[in-house]
Scaffold this active site. Structure first.
Site, PDB file in Angstrom:
ATOM      1  N   LYS A  22       0.831  -1.215   0.000  1.00  0.00           N
ATOM      2  CA  LYS A  22       0.000   0.000   0.000  1.00  0.00           C
ATOM      3  C   LYS A  22       0.860   1.258   0.000  1.00  0.00           C
ATOM      4  O   LYS A  22       0.640   2.176  -0.779  1.00  0.00           O
ATOM      5  CB  LYS A  22      -0.923  -0.002   1.222  1.00  0.00           C
ATOM      6  CG  LYS A  22      -1.649   1.313   1.431  1.00  0.00           C
ATOM      7  CD  LYS A  22      -2.470   1.338   2.697  1.00  0.00           C
ATOM      8  CE  LYS A  22      -1.705   1.613   3.944  1.00  0.00           C
ATOM      9  NZ  LYS A  22      -1.474   3.027   4.290  1.00  0.00           N
ATOM     10  N   CYS A 120      -4.086   8.119  10.078  1.00  0.00           N
ATOM     11  CA  CYS A 120      -4.370   7.567  11.404  1.00  0.00           C
ATOM     12  C   CYS A 120      -3.851   8.495  12.488  1.00  0.00           C
ATOM     13  O   CYS A 120      -2.793   9.110  12.351  1.00  0.00           O
ATOM     14  CB  CYS A 120      -3.699   6.203  11.541  1.00  0.00           C
ATOM     15  SG  CYS A 120      -4.497   4.919  10.588  1.00  0.00           S
ATOM     16  N   ARG A 125       2.435  13.926  13.704  1.00  0.00           N
ATOM     17  CA  ARG A 125       2.725  13.752  12.284  1.00  0.00           C
ATOM     18  C   ARG A 125       2.948  15.057  11.498  1.00  0.00           C
ATOM     19  O   ARG A 125       2.215  15.366  10.546  1.00  0.00           O
ATOM     20  CB  ARG A 125       1.635  12.902  11.618  1.00  0.00           C
ATOM     21  CG  ARG A 125       1.385  11.622  12.355  1.00  0.00           C
ATOM     22  CD  ARG A 125       0.481  10.661  11.614  1.00  0.00           C
ATOM     23  NE  ARG A 125       1.188   9.886  10.623  1.00  0.00           N
ATOM     24  CZ  ARG A 125       0.641   8.914   9.898  1.00  0.00           C
ATOM     25  NH1 ARG A 125      -0.622   8.619  10.055  1.00  0.00           N
ATOM     26  NH2 ARG A 125       1.346   8.238   9.029  1.00  0.00           N
ATOM     27  N   ASP A 308       4.827  -0.022  12.104  1.00  0.00           N
ATOM     28  CA  ASP A 308       3.550  -0.541  11.608  1.00  0.00           C
ATOM     29  C   ASP A 308       3.311  -2.001  12.004  1.00  0.00           C
ATOM     30  O   ASP A 308       2.242  -2.544  11.727  1.00  0.00           O
ATOM     31  CB  ASP A 308       3.475  -0.411  10.071  1.00  0.00           C
ATOM     32  CG  ASP A 308       3.183   1.025   9.645  1.00  0.00           C
ATOM     33  OD1 ASP A 308       3.027   1.892  10.516  1.00  0.00           O
ATOM     34  OD2 ASP A 308       3.107   1.267   8.427  1.00  0.00           O
TER      35      ASP A 308
END
Ligand code: UD1
Length: 437
Positions: A22, A120, A125, A308
């Site tokens: 992805k 998310c 971020r 992740d």
């Protein structure tokens, strides 16, 4: 509301085929609009984030032809370069990778207006390193009314040192610099496999990028790109998630269509805690016949242990003997699933916000839990399949953003799981699978 219901307790056994990455696909699809020619892209994952990006690209005039669920033809020829190149809609606001359209549009058309990225909620971020890179290439960048607005008379190559190792900033700067005048050097670049994949894709269109996969990337700008055909690398995180599913359920899964080298950090930790990991050319088999052991893990940029994979690893360690410690060093808000996992009987404490102390329990017990973000959601599903009794995982929209046919693939491994959108359907599932709890 869509949710997964599952009855846990069965080891997952069998084979699973991993789809395209992805996070590589998001960069590659955005970069595809940089040529007026045609890009035929294969092994593309059919997940929501990808579809949102493709839709936004169509919104600015790109031609997007779906040849099948995993193959797409893209052409940037009809993008109205005289227009203002504004990328904004209610869906694109929610994804992270919208920012790749800034690098791609700025590189080709020397201007872009893209809504600030969502994604998310795993920490603050920031995107300062992306903007620093664009400015170093000569662009004027401002943030107004929730949009990032970047413009340049001309882009000129430069020497750019990233203050933090950032996947997104490395890819974004690489895209813009590949169509700048002269040479660019990105130092302290991220080294993730998807950075190499995006660089390979750009090179296949005529870019001149060297050193991707190391921490110094050298780019010689070119003025135009041409047609290409490209196949995206397998998804390292999807593969890792199924490897953990084997470990947590004491199963035996052959994870196919992977690049074992990309999975080394995960394989090493699984071996260390007592699972059996067998690698072949393009597959990894994980077998866990008995209870696994504790360990210590710190998430790090590639080739370190991926952030992740942190929640999926925690689910496995929560069932392993002894006390494990996980330190999250990339994002500051990535333990929100812990509260949910405690409902299932896990014994986990989070200290200083970035360290989880996990005391293994013999078993989890089914509960209703809510998905806080994409990877944590997948981890909770694995916990549910390992747990005794029924688990419902809600808010699964997050999971569908990044996993293709997740429930189907788990069912093919013997997992009792179904996607339902009403209590009536959930009850039917309980009735079909045995006594409701
Ligand atoms: C990408 C992945 C995400 C993964 C992450 C780390 C995509 C769409 N998402 O996210 O799944 O968890 O890499 O492997 O590919 N940072 C700054 N300034 C910046 C950029 C980043 O301070 O300008 C910080 C971040 O807050 C974070 C760290 O750098 O602490 C790494 O972030 P980054 O690698 O950029 O993550 P993303 O590209 O957002």
């Amino acid at each position: 509301m869509e949710q997964y219901i599952m009855k846990g307790g069965n080891p997952l056994v069998g084979e699973v085929v991993i789809g395209g990455a992805k996070n590589a696909a998001l960069g590659i699809l955005a970069a595809a609009i940089m040529t007026d020619g045609e890009c035929l892209i294969d092994n593309m994952p059919d997940v929501r984030d990808i579809n949102v990006l493709l839709h936004a690209m169509e919104g600015i005039g790109a031609r997007v032809v779906r040849k099948g669920p995993n193959e797409v033809l893209i052409s940037g020829k009809n993008i109205d370069s005289g227009g203002s190149l504004i990328v904004d809609n209610e869906y694109i606001r929610k994804i992270r990778a919208s920012y790749y359209l800034i690098g791609a549009l700025l590189g080709k058309y020397k201007k872009a207006q893209v809504v600030l990225p969502g994604g998310c909620d795993i920490g603050s971020r920031p995107i300062d390193q992306h903007l620093k890179g664009f400015r170093a290439l000569g662009a004027e960048v401002k943030i107004e009314h929730g949009m990032i607005i970047a413009e340049a008379e001309a882009l000129r190559g430069n020497h750019i040192y990233l203050d933090v190792v950032s996947v997104g900033a490395t890819i974004n700067i690489m895209m813009a610099a590949s169509m700048a005048e002269g040479n660019t050097i990105i130092e302290n670049a991220a080294k993730e496999p998807h950075i190499v994949d995006v660089a390979n894709f750009l090179n296949s269109m005529g870019a001149n990028i060297k050193g991707a996969g190391t921490d110094v990337i050298r780019i010689r700008g070119v003025s135009r790109f041409h047609n290409t055909e490209y196949s995206i690398i397998p998804d390292q995180i999807e593969a890792g998630t199924f490897m953990m599913a084997a470990a947590a359920t004491h199963g035996d899964i052959l994870v196919k269509n992977v690049i074992p080298k990309h999975l080394e950090a995960i394989s090493a930790k699984l071996t260390e805690i007592g699972a059996q990991v067998e690698e072949s050319d393009d597959a990894v088999r994980v077998v866990a016949t008995r209870r696994l052991k504790h360990t210590q893990i710190k998430t790090l940029p590639y080739p370190g242990f991926p952030t992740d994979m942190q929640p999926q690893m925690a689910i496995t360690l929560g069932l392993s003997k002894g006390t494990s410690i996980i330190t999250e060093s990339i994002f500051e808000n990535r333990f929100r699933y812990v509260e949910e996992l405690r409902r299932m009987g896990a014994n986990i404490k989070v200290t200083d916000g970035n360290t989880a102390i996990i005391t293994g329990v013999e078993k989890y017990t089914g509960a209703i839990v809510s998905t806080p973000d994409l990877r944590a959601g997948a981890a909770l599903v694995i916990a549910g399949l390992a747990a005794e009794g029924y688990t419902t995982v809600t808010q699964i929209g997050y999971i569908l953003r990044g996993y293709e046919r997740f429930d189907e693939k788990l069912r093919e491994l013997g997992g009792m799981i179904e996607k339902v959108d009403s209590e009536k359907d959930a009850n039917k599932f309980r009735f079909r699978t045995g006594t409701a709890n």
